[in-house]
Scaffold this motif. Structure first.
Motif, mmCIF file in Angstrom:
data_model
loop_
_atom_site.group_PDB
_atom_site.id
_atom_site.type_symbol
_atom_site.label_atom_id
_atom_site.label_comp_id
_atom_site.label_asym_id
_atom_site.label_seq_id
_atom_site.Cartn_x
_atom_site.Cartn_y
_atom_site.Cartn_z
ATOM 1 N N TYR A 120 77.722 14.156 81.771
ATOM 2 C CA TYR A 120 77.949 14.671 83.117
ATOM 3 C C TYR A 120 78.514 16.095 83.115
ATOM 4 C CZ TYR A 120 77.370 13.018 87.890
ATOM 5 O OH TYR A 120 76.893 12.799 89.147
ATOM 6 N N TYR A 121 77.981 16.920 82.215
ATOM 7 C CA TYR A 121 78.288 18.352 82.225
ATOM 8 C C TYR A 121 77.153 19.087 82.920
ATOM 9 C CZ TYR A 121 82.182 17.838 78.981
ATOM 10 O OH TYR A 121 83.377 17.499 78.412
ATOM 11 N N MET A 122 77.524 20.123 83.659
ATOM 12 C CA MET A 122 76.549 20.997 84.314
ATOM 13 C C MET A 122 76.873 22.421 83.883
ATOM 14 S SD MET A 122 75.640 21.258 88.407
ATOM 15 C CE MET A 122 77.301 21.715 88.944
ATOM 16 N N TYR A 123 75.844 23.148 83.501
ATOM 17 C CA TYR A 123 76.006 24.527 83.052
ATOM 18 C C TYR A 123 75.336 25.442 84.067
ATOM 19 C CZ TYR A 123 77.083 22.076 78.752
ATOM 20 O OH TYR A 123 77.642 21.231 77.824
ATOM 21 N N ILE A 124 76.047 26.492 84.448
ATOM 22 C CA ILE A 124 75.489 27.444 85.401
ATOM 23 C C ILE A 124 75.645 28.850 84.846
ATOM 24 C CG2 ILE A 124 75.754 28.473 87.703
ATOM 25 C CD1 ILE A 124 76.326 25.744 88.814
ATOM 26 N N GLY A 125 74.553 29.590 84.914
ATOM 27 C CA GLY A 125 74.565 31.006 84.565
ATOM 28 C C GLY A 125 74.393 31.792 85.855
ATOM 29 N N THR A 126 75.243 32.783 86.077
ATOM 30 C CA THR A 126 75.230 33.533 87.324
ATOM 31 C C THR A 126 75.846 34.910 87.114
ATOM 32 O OG1 THR A 126 76.029 33.559 89.618
ATOM 33 C CG2 THR A 126 77.422 32.466 88.019
ATOM 34 N N SER A 127 75.565 35.788 88.036
ATOM 35 C CA SER A 127 76.204 37.110 88.004
ATOM 36 C C SER A 127 77.595 37.062 88.629
ATOM 37 C CB SER A 127 75.331 38.125 88.747
ATOM 38 O OG SER A 127 75.137 37.710 90.086
ATOM 39 N N LEU A 128 77.952 35.936 89.235
ATOM 40 C CA LEU A 128 79.285 35.800 89.834
ATOM 41 C C LEU A 128 80.349 35.752 88.745
ATOM 42 C CD1 LEU A 128 78.604 33.058 92.541
ATOM 43 C CD2 LEU A 128 78.705 35.539 92.865
ATOM 44 N N GLY A 129 81.489 36.329 89.042
ATOM 45 C CA GLY A 129 82.593 36.334 88.097
ATOM 46 C C GLY A 129 83.351 35.015 88.065
ATOM 47 N N LEU A 130 84.184 34.872 87.057
ATOM 48 C CA LEU A 130 84.942 33.646 86.834
ATOM 49 C C LEU A 130 85.822 33.302 88.034
ATOM 50 C CD1 LEU A 130 85.916 31.308 85.052
ATOM 51 C CD2 LEU A 130 87.541 32.895 84.009
ATOM 52 N N THR A 131 86.475 34.269 88.627
ATOM 53 C CA THR A 131 87.369 33.992 89.753
ATOM 54 C C THR A 131 86.618 33.337 90.902
ATOM 55 O OG1 THR A 131 88.764 35.862 89.132
ATOM 56 C CG2 THR A 131 89.017 35.011 91.373
ATOM 57 N N VAL A 132 85.448 33.859 91.241
ATOM 58 C CA VAL A 132 84.642 33.311 92.337
ATOM 59 C C VAL A 132 84.162 31.906 91.996
ATOM 60 C CG1 VAL A 132 82.522 33.611 93.679
ATOM 61 C CG2 VAL A 132 83.934 35.597 93.126
ATOM 62 N N VAL A 133 83.596 31.734 90.818
ATOM 63 C CA VAL A 133 83.071 30.422 90.417
ATOM 64 C C VAL A 133 84.208 29.405 90.337
ATOM 65 C CG1 VAL A 133 81.862 29.125 88.608
ATOM 66 C CG2 VAL A 133 81.080 31.420 89.248
ATOM 67 N N ASN A 134 85.339 29.821 89.818
ATOM 68 C CA ASN A 134 86.494 28.924 89.724
ATOM 69 C C ASN A 134 86.948 28.468 91.105
ATOM 70 O OD1 ASN A 134 88.053 27.568 87.910
ATOM 71 N ND2 ASN A 134 89.486 29.233 87.551
ATOM 72 N N GLU A 135 86.985 29.357 92.078
ATOM 73 C CA GLU A 135 87.382 28.995 93.441
ATOM 74 C C GLU A 135 86.402 28.005 94.063
ATOM 75 O OE1 GLU A 135 90.230 29.525 95.166
ATOM 76 O OE2 GLU A 135 90.896 30.309 93.228
ATOM 77 N N ILE A 136 85.120 28.231 93.841
ATOM 78 C CA ILE A 136 84.119 27.291 94.355
ATOM 79 C C ILE A 136 84.330 25.917 93.719
ATOM 80 C CG2 ILE A 136 81.651 26.739 94.454
ATOM 81 C CD1 ILE A 136 81.180 29.846 94.523
ATOM 82 N N CYS A 137 84.512 25.878 92.411
ATOM 83 C CA CYS A 137 84.713 24.598 91.715
ATOM 84 C C CYS A 137 85.960 23.884 92.230
ATOM 85 C CB CYS A 137 84.808 24.824 90.210
ATOM 86 S SG CYS A 137 83.235 25.283 89.465
ATOM 87 N N LYS A 138 87.046 24.609 92.409
ATOM 88 C CA LYS A 138 88.287 23.996 92.910
ATOM 89 C C LYS A 138 88.074 23.366 94.281
ATOM 90 C CE LYS A 138 91.631 26.888 90.512
ATOM 91 N NZ LYS A 138 92.643 27.948 90.677
ATOM 92 N N LYS A 139 87.280 24.024 95.114
ATOM 93 C CA LYS A 139 86.979 23.510 96.449
ATOM 94 C C LYS A 139 86.385 22.103 96.378
ATOM 95 C CE LYS A 139 84.065 24.882 100.358
ATOM 96 N NZ LYS A 139 83.174 25.964 100.837
#
Length: 160
Positions: A120-139
């Motif tokens: 149950y791991y999901m890998y995402i590659g994006t131009s978004l930075g860690l701070t943005v992706v981390n905030e989305i994940c926390k949500k």
């Protein structure tokens, strides 16, 4: 492009890379006890929905509108994966089918990908930075780690 491993697993509960908590890792674990509690379909669906919504939000914020379905594999009859997907509802169905292990595929676009791994791991590659992706994940009560997808060929990676 940055690469992230997104999961329900808290990285603080890893010792030398090994996760130390007894947790479910697949839809096939429904009905089994974990830490003394039986894993239910309702709990599964809540987590699955979080993964789907997280992936869709990262996709939206990455401004990607079309993904190619690469290297599809089918594990159940009646599953269909198109060559490309631009419709959000269809993308949601594909992500759920992959998480439920009905099929597997890499979803890839320009400077973006979603890959599904074991446990149950999901890998995402994006131009978004860690701070943005981390905030989305926390949500969505998920965790984000900088981690390369094991499903990318190293020769095709462009690192910043």
């Amino acid at each position: 492009m940055s690469e992230y491993r997104i999961s329900k697993y808290n990285p603080a509960k890893r010792i030398n890379g090994a996760y130390t908590v007894d947790e479910w890792t697949s839809i096939s674990d429904i009905g089994k006890p974990f830490a003394g509690v039986v894993f239910t379909y309702e709990v599964y669906k809540k987590v699955e929905t979080a993964y789907v919504n997280c992936a869709i939000e990262i996709l939206r914020q990455s401004a990607v509108s079309v993904l190619s379905v690469v290297q599809p594999e089918y594990y159940e009859t009646g599953i269909y994966l198109p060559q490309t997907v631009a419709d959000e509802q269809e993308l949601r169905r594909i992500i759920m089918d992959c998480l439920q292990e009905k099929c597997w595929a890499k979803l890839e676009g320009i400077d973006f990908f979603i890959h599904f791994g074991y446990d149950y791991y999901m890998y995402i590659g994006t131009s978004l930075g860690l701070t943005v992706v981390n905030e989305i994940c926390k949500k969505y009560s998920l965790f984000c780690e900088v981690f390369p997808s094991p499903y990318c060929a190293d020769e095709n990676r462009e690192r910043n």
